[in-house]
Design a protein around this motif. Structure first.
Motif, PDB file in Angstrom:
ATOM      1  N   ASP A   1       0.852  -1.188   0.000  1.00  0.00           N
ATOM      2  CA  ASP A   1       0.000   0.000   0.000  1.00  0.00           C
ATOM      3  C   ASP A   1       0.886   1.236   0.000  1.00  0.00           C
ATOM      4  OD1 ASP A   1      -2.329  -1.501   0.177  1.00  0.00           O
ATOM      5  OD2 ASP A   1      -2.386  -1.411   2.374  1.00  0.00           O
TER       6      ASP A   1
ATOM      7  N   LYS B   1       0.720   4.710   1.243  1.00  0.00           N
ATOM      8  CA  LYS B   1      -0.099   5.488   2.169  1.00  0.00           C
ATOM      9  C   LYS B   1       0.044   6.971   1.866  1.00  0.00           C
ATOM     10  CE  LYS B   1       0.311   4.482   6.473  1.00  0.00           C
ATOM     11  NZ  LYS B   1       0.922   4.172   7.788  1.00  0.00           N
TER      12      LYS B   1
ATOM     13  N   SER C   1      -0.701   9.715   3.435  1.00  0.00           N
ATOM     14  CA  SER C   1      -1.040  10.380   4.684  1.00  0.00           C
ATOM     15  C   SER C   1       0.238  10.586   5.448  1.00  0.00           C
ATOM     16  CB  SER C   1      -2.040   9.533   5.480  1.00  0.00           C
ATOM     17  OG  SER C   1      -2.458  10.199   6.635  1.00  0.00           O
TER      18      SER C   1
ATOM     19  N   SER D   1      -1.806   6.090  11.380  1.00  0.00           N
ATOM     20  CA  SER D   1      -2.456   4.987  10.688  1.00  0.00           C
ATOM     21  C   SER D   1      -3.253   5.492   9.504  1.00  0.00           C
ATOM     22  CB  SER D   1      -3.387   4.246  11.655  1.00  0.00           C
ATOM     23  OG  SER D   1      -4.206   3.349  10.964  1.00  0.00           O
ATOM     24  N   ALA D   2      -3.103   4.833   8.377  1.00  0.00           N
ATOM     25  CA  ALA D   2      -3.863   5.231   7.190  1.00  0.00           C
ATOM     26  C   ALA D   2      -5.317   4.839   7.307  1.00  0.00           C
ATOM     27  CB  ALA D   2      -3.259   4.596   5.944  1.00  0.00           C
TER      28      ALA D   2
ATOM     29  N   CYS E   1      -7.983   6.990   5.790  1.00  0.00           N
ATOM     30  CA  CYS E   1      -8.451   6.232   4.632  1.00  0.00           C
ATOM     31  C   CYS E   1      -7.992   6.826   3.313  1.00  0.00           C
ATOM     32  CB  CYS E   1      -9.973   6.119   4.669  1.00  0.00           C
ATOM     33  SG  CYS E   1     -10.597   5.216   6.075  1.00  0.00           S
ATOM     34  N   ARG E   2      -6.697   6.887   3.107  1.00  0.00           N
ATOM     35  CA  ARG E   2      -6.164   7.315   1.820  1.00  0.00           C
ATOM     36  C   ARG E   2      -4.949   6.456   1.519  1.00  0.00           C
ATOM     37  NH1 ARG E   2      -7.004  11.909   4.427  1.00  0.00           N
ATOM     38  NH2 ARG E   2      -4.816  12.090   4.973  1.00  0.00           N
ATOM     39  N   TRP E   3      -5.136   5.485   0.666  1.00  0.00           N
ATOM     40  CA  TRP E   3      -3.980   4.722   0.215  1.00  0.00           C
ATOM     41  C   TRP E   3      -4.296   4.098  -1.135  1.00  0.00           C
ATOM     42  CZ3 TRP E   3      -7.019   2.253   4.036  1.00  0.00           C
ATOM     43  CH2 TRP E   3      -7.453   0.958   3.745  1.00  0.00           C
TER      44      TRP E   3
ATOM     45  N   ARG F   1       3.481   0.595   2.952  1.00  0.00           N
ATOM     46  CA  ARG F   1       3.049  -0.407   3.933  1.00  0.00           C
ATOM     47  C   ARG F   1       3.135  -1.792   3.297  1.00  0.00           C
ATOM     48  NH1 ARG F   1      -2.336   1.019   6.557  1.00  0.00           N
ATOM     49  NH2 ARG F   1      -3.095   0.879   4.405  1.00  0.00           N
TER      50      ARG F   1
END
Length: 403
Positions: free
Chosen positions: A321, A323, A325, A330-331, A335-337, A363
């Motif tokens: 992933d 990320k 952010s 934590s992404a 919620c952007r990945w 990630r």
């Protein structure tokens, strides 16, 4: 290993649980686990980065069996806002003592609710459940076993208060002050408390660069629908004007699944045209965010590149992933990945761009390795696949016979 990278060292973690304070999924199980740890002396503190959902969890626990029965009437809910830093003080509520009788009554309620089907819910419960399904894929109900029955209010007709003379203004008649409910001494004596704490502010967060209107578009308010695109080498994917991923080198096509607010547009172009597309449309309606035209883009940080090398593990499983952010946050919370999928042993050279001042991270393994499989047929003549929204999983309800 992931906990160690996040700085959680020393004493081992008691448990890791998947919950959603917004939809209620897993909260009943969390309450049961917390009540089983009652013997651990001391208060409970909700800790985490800003916008991680601590206040939402505080409010969820406040309407559950974790707090004393009168707590929802006395304690104000925490403010939930897309802007970080709205929790300025320590909000708290008293935790109920999970005696054997209370645990037994709670388990009886949970067993009875688990036997219900969606068809047996009331119209109001159906409406609430359908709203939750739009907001997330994992849905659960938070119930109350111990509720204080409120006395029926007695209407006291005082003729002296209801009457007024011709010289008085009826719009300013005196009213009895509303009595504020407070805990009694016995209710809070030797009580243990659950605290909502201010979030830890982090640098290099993308939200710090956005305006109020832009934040509302970036933070997802509904369940995210995965959007998958197939790119050949020397193709570029834009997520609004906030992020850019260049597929520089590779033997075959690769798949890029965007997990971000569905209000953020995705555009695919060629590497040779990418700079011109960004310069022409950034700040305008086509790319949505940032918004405000040339004046906004003059003050918005430039995109900074970072090269990424990956090796595919198969066409049905993401390898990593990207990320979009803060690197330290934590992404999942924002919620952007973008999940990257490639054929087995295929090496990819990517170049990801983020605004200066907003960190980017890789990630591995990916959070949702099989997310590229949640897609429809490819749209002819485009790099996009049709989207597919998975059905919601409802916790604490018995499956219907026709499922």
């Amino acid at each position: 290993a992931a906990c160690a990278r996040a700085g959680l060292r020393g004493e081992p973690l008691a448990a890791v649980r998947l919950i959603s304070a917004k939809t209620g999924f897993g909260v009943e199980g969390l309450v049961s686990a917390l009540q089983r740890s009652w013997r651990a002396a001391g208060d409970v503190y909700l800790l985490g980065a800003a916008n991680a959902g601590k206040s939402a969890l505080f409010n969820a626990l406040l309407r559950s069996d974790y707090c004393k029965s009168r707590a929802p009437d006395v304690v104000h809910c925490a403010t939930v806002s897309p802007w970080p830093g709205t929790t300025l003080g320590l909000l708290k509520f008293p935790i109920i003592n999970p005696t054997c009788d209370r645990i037994f009554r709670r388990q009886e309620r949970l067993r009875a609710e688990a036997e219900k089907t969606e068809e047996q819910l009331s119209d109001e419960e159906h409406k609430y459940l359908n709203r939750l399904k739009k907001e997330g894929y994992l849905v659960g109900e938070i119930g109350r076993t111990f509720q204080r029955s409120k006395p029926t209010p007695i209407i006291d007709f005082d003729p002296d208060l209801l009457s007024y003379s011709v010289d008085e203004d009826p719009g300013h008649s005196p009213r009895k002050p509303v009595e504020k409910e407070e805990f009694s001494y016995n209710e809070v004596k030797d009580a243990r408390w659950c605290f909502d704490t201010p979030g830890i502010m982090r640098e290099n967060c993308l939200l710090n660069l956005l305006t109020d209107k832009e934040v509302k578009l970036v933070l997802p308010m509904r369940a995210i629908v995965p959007r998958t695109f197939i790119l050949k080498p020397e193709m570029v994917l834009f997520l609004a004007a906030l992020a850019r991923i260049d597929y520089l080198e590779g033997e075959k096509s690769a798949w890029f699944t965007v997990m971000a607010s569905n209000l953020l547009p995705v555009h695919v172009t060629t590497l040779s045209q990418a700079d011109a597309v960004y310069e022409k449309y950034a700040g305008k309606e086509l790319m949505k965010v940032p918004m405000g035209g040339e004046e906004r883009m003059k003050e918005f940080p430039r995109l900074v590149p970072q090269d990424i090398t990956l090796e595919g593990i198969g066409a049905t499983e993401a390898v990593a992933d990207i990320k979009l952010s803060s690197a330290g946050k934590s992404a999942v919370s924002h919620c952007r990945w973008v999940a990257v999928t490639a054929h087995a042993q295929q090496k990819l050279l990517l170049r990801a761009h983020m605004p200066e001042g907003a960190a980017l991270a890789l990630r591995q393994p990916p959070l949702l390795p099989h997310i590229p499989n949640i897609r429809g047929a490819r749209i002819p003549g485009t790099a996009a696949y049709r989207t597919k929204k998975p059905p919601s999983l409802v916790e604490n309800l018995k499956a219907s016979g026709n499922r």
